[in-house]
Design a protein around this motif. Structure first.
Motif, PDB file in Angstrom:
ATOM      1  N   ASN A  15       0.828  -1.200   0.000  1.00 40.06           N
ATOM      2  CA  ASN A  15       0.000   0.000   0.000  1.00 40.06           C
ATOM      3  C   ASN A  15       0.867   1.258   0.000  1.00 40.06           C
ATOM      4  O   ASN A  15       0.602   2.231   0.680  1.00 40.06           O
ATOM      5  N   ALA A  16       1.934   1.209  -0.814  1.00 34.83           N
ATOM      6  CA  ALA A  16       2.868   2.325  -0.880  1.00 34.83           C
ATOM      7  C   ALA A  16       3.111   2.823  -2.302  1.00 34.83           C
ATOM      8  O   ALA A  16       3.636   3.916  -2.486  1.00 34.83           O
ATOM      9  N   VAL A  17       2.732   2.035  -3.316  1.00 33.93           N
ATOM     10  CA  VAL A  17       3.009   2.419  -4.703  1.00 33.93           C
ATOM     11  C   VAL A  17       1.750   2.275  -5.566  1.00 33.93           C
ATOM     12  O   VAL A  17       1.074   3.249  -5.862  1.00 33.93           O
ATOM     13  N   ARG A  18       1.426   1.046  -5.961  1.00 36.19           N
ATOM     14  CA  ARG A  18       0.363   0.830  -6.948  1.00 36.19           C
ATOM     15  C   ARG A  18      -1.037   1.076  -6.405  1.00 36.19           C
ATOM     16  O   ARG A  18      -1.833   1.770  -7.041  1.00 36.19           O
ATOM     17  N   ASP A  48       5.436   5.923  -1.412  1.00 39.20           N
ATOM     18  CA  ASP A  48       6.675   6.114  -2.156  1.00 39.20           C
ATOM     19  C   ASP A  48       6.697   7.503  -2.794  1.00 39.20           C
ATOM     20  O   ASP A  48       5.728   7.915  -3.429  1.00 39.20           O
ATOM     21  N   GLY A  49       7.790   8.200  -2.656  1.00 43.51           N
ATOM     22  CA  GLY A  49       7.931   9.548  -3.202  1.00 43.51           C
ATOM     23  C   GLY A  49       7.789   9.613  -4.714  1.00 43.51           C
ATOM     24  O   GLY A  49       7.289  10.604  -5.258  1.00 43.51           O
ATOM     25  N   PHE A  50       8.208   8.564  -5.406  1.00 47.01           N
ATOM     26  CA  PHE A  50       8.054   8.543  -6.858  1.00 47.01           C
ATOM     27  C   PHE A  50       6.575   8.414  -7.242  1.00 47.01           C
ATOM     28  O   PHE A  50       6.131   9.002  -8.223  1.00 47.01           O
ATOM     29  N   THR A 117       9.133  -0.475  -8.336  1.00 48.81           N
ATOM     30  CA  THR A 117      10.169  -0.314  -7.322  1.00 48.81           C
ATOM     31  C   THR A 117      11.402  -1.128  -7.690  1.00 48.81           C
ATOM     32  O   THR A 117      11.309  -2.255  -8.145  1.00 48.81           O
ATOM     33  N   GLY A 118      12.541  -0.524  -7.522  1.00 50.17           N
ATOM     34  CA  GLY A 118      13.803  -1.201  -7.826  1.00 50.17           C
ATOM     35  C   GLY A 118      14.179  -1.189  -9.292  1.00 50.17           C
ATOM     36  O   GLY A 118      15.208  -1.737  -9.666  1.00 50.17           O
ATOM     37  N   ALA A 125      15.220   7.714 -14.760  1.00 46.87           N
ATOM     38  CA  ALA A 125      14.892   6.344 -15.171  1.00 46.87           C
ATOM     39  C   ALA A 125      13.832   5.747 -14.237  1.00 46.87           C
ATOM     40  O   ALA A 125      12.939   5.015 -14.680  1.00 46.87           O
ATOM     41  N   LYS A 126      13.925   6.055 -12.945  1.00 44.56           N
ATOM     42  CA  LYS A 126      12.920   5.575 -11.997  1.00 44.56           C
ATOM     43  C   LYS A 126      11.560   6.213 -12.285  1.00 44.56           C
ATOM     44  O   LYS A 126      10.522   5.538 -12.253  1.00 44.56           O
TER      45      LYS A 126
END
Length: 153
Positions: A15-18, A48-50, A117-118, A125-126
């Protein structure tokens, strides 16, 4: 393309990105007629900041999002059976959703959204990888629920 359900729960691993991206984009696209939340199998990461950055590019605010898990959701009084549709964005979250919904008549869909992530070396690029995941979510939402109904989208 289906009508908008009364309530949707998006889930992924942390529950931090998608899943927060999906929650925020759905709210922006379809307004407040549908109750939308998101959870993770675990709650061990902050947003996530991105994810915050790429969603801000399309006018979706995620910086105030607080990650939560399936277990925390239940502790805080959100009953899984109160959702009309659960959309899993990762294999682990699909397994968990199916396990938790086996006693309820509840639709669970799996959308295989890229985990950015990663991936990618360096900030640009991220960002490319996170934009790809965001855009996959946008496409799946439009394919499933139709064109955004809110006028500023």
């Amino acid at each position: 393309m289906a009508a908008l359900p009364q309530s949707v729960l998006f889930c992924c691993d942390h529950n931090a990105v998608r899943s927060p991206m999906a929650e925020g984009i759905m709210k922006k696209f379809y307004g407040t007629d549908t109750y939308v939340q998101s959870v993770g199998v675990k709650n061990d990461l902050e947003i996530d900041g991105f994810s915050v950055a790429v969603c801000a590019e399309i006018g979706v605010e995620l910086s105030r999002h607080r990650s939560r898990s399936f277990d925390e959701m239940e502790q805080w009084g959100d009953d899984l059976s109160s959702f009309d549709l659960v959309i899993a964005l990762s294999p682990a979250s699909q397994r968990r959703a199916l396990e938790l919904t086996r006693f309820f008549h509840l639709e669970v869909e799996y959308w295989p959204i890229l985990d950015p992530t990663g991936l990618g070396e360096g900030r640009e690029a991220k960002l490319v990888q996170f934009r790809a995941a965001r855009d996959q979510i946008k496409t799946r939402l439009i394919d499933r629920f139709g064109d955004p109904v809110c006028p500023d989208n």
